[in-house]
Motif scaffolding. Structure first.
Motif, PDB file in Angstrom:
ATOM      1  N   ALA A  48      -1.811  -4.415  -8.337  1.00 20.54           N
ATOM      2  CA  ALA A  48      -1.811  -3.427  -7.257  1.00 20.54           C
ATOM      3  C   ALA A  48      -0.415  -2.842  -7.049  1.00 20.54           C
ATOM      4  CB  ALA A  48      -2.323  -4.063  -5.967  1.00 20.54           C
ATOM      5  N   ASN A  49       0.595  -3.687  -7.127  1.00 22.65           N
ATOM      6  CA  ASN A  49       1.967  -3.192  -6.984  1.00 22.65           C
ATOM      7  C   ASN A  49       2.332  -2.236  -8.120  1.00 22.65           C
ATOM      8  OD1 ASN A  49       2.225  -4.743  -4.697  1.00 22.65           O
ATOM      9  ND2 ASN A  49       3.426  -6.354  -5.666  1.00 22.65           N
ATOM     10  N   ASP A  52       0.882   1.012  -7.309  1.00 23.87           N
ATOM     11  CA  ASP A  52       1.704   1.690  -6.302  1.00 23.87           C
ATOM     12  C   ASP A  52       2.929   2.351  -6.938  1.00 23.87           C
ATOM     13  OD1 ASP A  52       0.012   0.960  -4.241  1.00 23.87           O
ATOM     14  OD2 ASP A  52       1.198  -0.794  -3.653  1.00 23.87           O
ATOM     15  N   LEU A  53       3.435   1.733  -8.005  1.00 22.37           N
ATOM     16  CA  LEU A  53       4.611   2.280  -8.688  1.00 22.37           C
ATOM     17  C   LEU A  53       4.275   3.537  -9.481  1.00 22.37           C
ATOM     18  CD1 LEU A  53       7.612   1.876  -9.670  1.00 22.37           C
ATOM     19  CD2 LEU A  53       6.657   0.509 -11.548  1.00 22.37           C
ATOM     20  N   GLU A  54       3.034   3.641  -9.944  1.00 18.17           N
ATOM     21  CA  GLU A  54       2.650   4.692 -10.900  1.00 18.17           C
ATOM     22  C   GLU A  54       2.989   6.114 -10.460  1.00 18.17           C
ATOM     23  OE1 GLU A  54       0.231   7.768 -12.725  1.00 18.17           O
ATOM     24  OE2 GLU A  54      -0.100   6.958 -10.705  1.00 18.17           O
ATOM     25  N   SER A  56       5.417   7.292  -8.914  1.00 19.41           N
ATOM     26  CA  SER A  56       6.843   7.585  -9.068  1.00 19.41           C
ATOM     27  C   SER A  56       7.283   7.658 -10.523  1.00 19.41           C
ATOM     28  CB  SER A  56       7.679   6.532  -8.330  1.00 19.41           C
ATOM     29  OG  SER A  56       7.580   5.269  -8.959  1.00 19.41           O
ATOM     30  N   TYR A  78      -7.100  -0.621 -11.575  1.00 13.00           N
ATOM     31  CA  TYR A  78      -5.971  -0.662 -10.648  1.00 13.00           C
ATOM     32  C   TYR A  78      -6.425  -0.331  -9.226  1.00 13.00           C
ATOM     33  CZ  TYR A  78      -2.746  -0.744 -14.646  1.00 13.00           C
ATOM     34  OH  TYR A  78      -2.073  -1.090 -15.776  1.00 13.00           O
ATOM     35  N   LYS A  82      -5.962  -2.800  -5.960  1.00 12.66           N
ATOM     36  CA  LYS A  82      -5.356  -2.395  -4.695  1.00 12.66           C
ATOM     37  C   LYS A  82      -6.300  -2.672  -3.530  1.00 12.66           C
ATOM     38  CE  LYS A  82      -2.961   1.376  -4.319  1.00 12.66           C
ATOM     39  NZ  LYS A  82      -2.436   2.762  -4.382  1.00 12.66           N
ATOM     40  N   ARG A  85      -6.350  -6.449  -2.898  1.00  5.40           N
ATOM     41  CA  ARG A  85      -5.070  -6.852  -2.311  1.00  5.40           C
ATOM     42  C   ARG A  85      -5.006  -6.476  -0.837  1.00  5.40           C
ATOM     43  NH1 ARG A  85       0.059  -3.233  -3.456  1.00  5.40           N
ATOM     44  NH2 ARG A  85      -1.336  -1.918  -2.230  1.00  5.40           N
ATOM     45  N   ASN A  86      -5.462  -5.279  -0.511  1.00  4.73           N
ATOM     46  CA  ASN A  86      -5.313  -4.772   0.849  1.00  4.73           C
ATOM     47  C   ASN A  86      -6.245  -5.433   1.853  1.00  4.73           C
ATOM     48  OD1 ASN A  86      -3.358  -3.045  -0.116  1.00  4.73           O
ATOM     49  ND2 ASN A  86      -4.684  -1.260  -0.197  1.00  4.73           N
TER      50      ASN A  86
END
Length: 211
Positions: A48-49, A52-54, A56, A78, A82, A85-86
Motif C-alpha cells: 500500500a505504501n 502511495d508512492l506511485e 510521485s 495495489y 491500500k 491497510r486502511n
C-alpha cells in the motif's frame, strides 16, 4: 509536498528491502498460523505504501515504458492492498468490526477467551471480512471470484497466490523505480561539499513531524 528524486530513491529502497525479506519468509511459510498473519499484514502495508508512492514517480515513466507497465500489471492488487491497510492493518475500522461480528458470530465466544489460538482466529476472521467487503455497489468482488474463507484450502491457496503476486510485483516495480532514480539523482558530494554535509549534521535539531 512533491517528492524529489532523492526521496523517491530512498522510499523505493525501503520498500524493496522490506518486500524482498517478506518474499523470503513467505516462500517458506505454507501454514496458516500466527507468523503468517504478521507476514500478511506487513506485506499489505508495504504494498500500500508503494502504491502511495506511485503518483510521485509518474514523471519517471517518460522514456521508461517498462516502469509504467509494471505498475499497470498490478494496479488492481495495489488498490486492494491500500483498502485492507486502511480498514484493518493500519487502522481498525468500526464498520469492519461490525461486519465481522455478522459474518462470524463465533467471534462473540472467541472474545471471551484469552489464549493465543483465539487471538489468532480473531485476526483471521476479521481479515476474511476485510477481503469479502472489497466489492462494488452490486456486491461483485473486485479481486476474488466470490467470498473468501481462509480455512477452506482452495480459498487459502488463492489468497496465498495473490499475496505472492503482490509482493513479487512490488519487488519488480521497486527495482525499476530504484534504477530510474539512480539514473536521475545527482552524484554524491565529494571534497569540501562532502565535509560540509557532516558539519551540518552536527547542527541537526529534531522536532515532531506532522502527518
Amino acid at each position: 509536498m512533491p517528492r524529489n528524486i532523492l526521496h523517491i530513491g530512498a522510499a523505493s529502497r525501503l520498500a524493496l528491502y522490506d518486500l524482498e525479506e517478506i518474499d523470503r519468509r513467505l516462500s517458506g511459510q505454507g501454514e496458516l498460523n500466527a507468523q503468517w498473519m504478521l507476514i500478511v499484514k506487513q506485506a499489505l502495508i508495504v504494498a500500500a505504501n508503494l502504491a502511495d508512492l506511485e503518483p510521485s514517480v509518474r514523471h519517471l515513466y517518460k522514456n521508461r515504458p517498462a516502469l509504467a507497465a509494471e505498475f499497470k500489471n498490478h494496479e488492481k492488487a495495489y488498490g486492494f492492498a491500500k483498502y485492507v491497510r486502511n480498514i484493518l492493518v493500519g487502522h481498525v475500522n468500526d464498520d469492519l468490526l461490525a461486519k465481522a461480528f455478522e459474518w462470524k458470530p463465533e467471534l462473540l465466544q472467541l472474545l471471551a477467551d484469552n489464549d493465543d489460538r483465539t487471538g489468532f482466529l480473531i485476526n483471521i476472521f476479521v481479515l476474511e471480512t476485510a477481503l469479502n467487503t472489497y466489492v462494488d455497489q452490486n456486491e461483485n468482488h473486485l479481486v476474488f471470484n466470490g467470498d473468501t474463507d481462509l480455512a477452506y484450502p482452495p480459498d487459502w491457496n488463492r489468497f496465498l497466490g495473490f499475496l505472492e503476486g503482490v509482493v513479487r510485483g512490488g519487488i519488480a516495480f521497486s527495482k525499476l523505480i530504484v534504477a530510474a532514480a539512480q539514473e536521475d539523482m545527482p552524484a554524491p558530494p565529494e571534497g569540501d561539499e562532502h565535509l560540509l554535509g557532516y558539519i551540518n549534521a552536527g547542527r541537526t535539531t529534531f522536532a515532531r513531524i506532522k502527518k
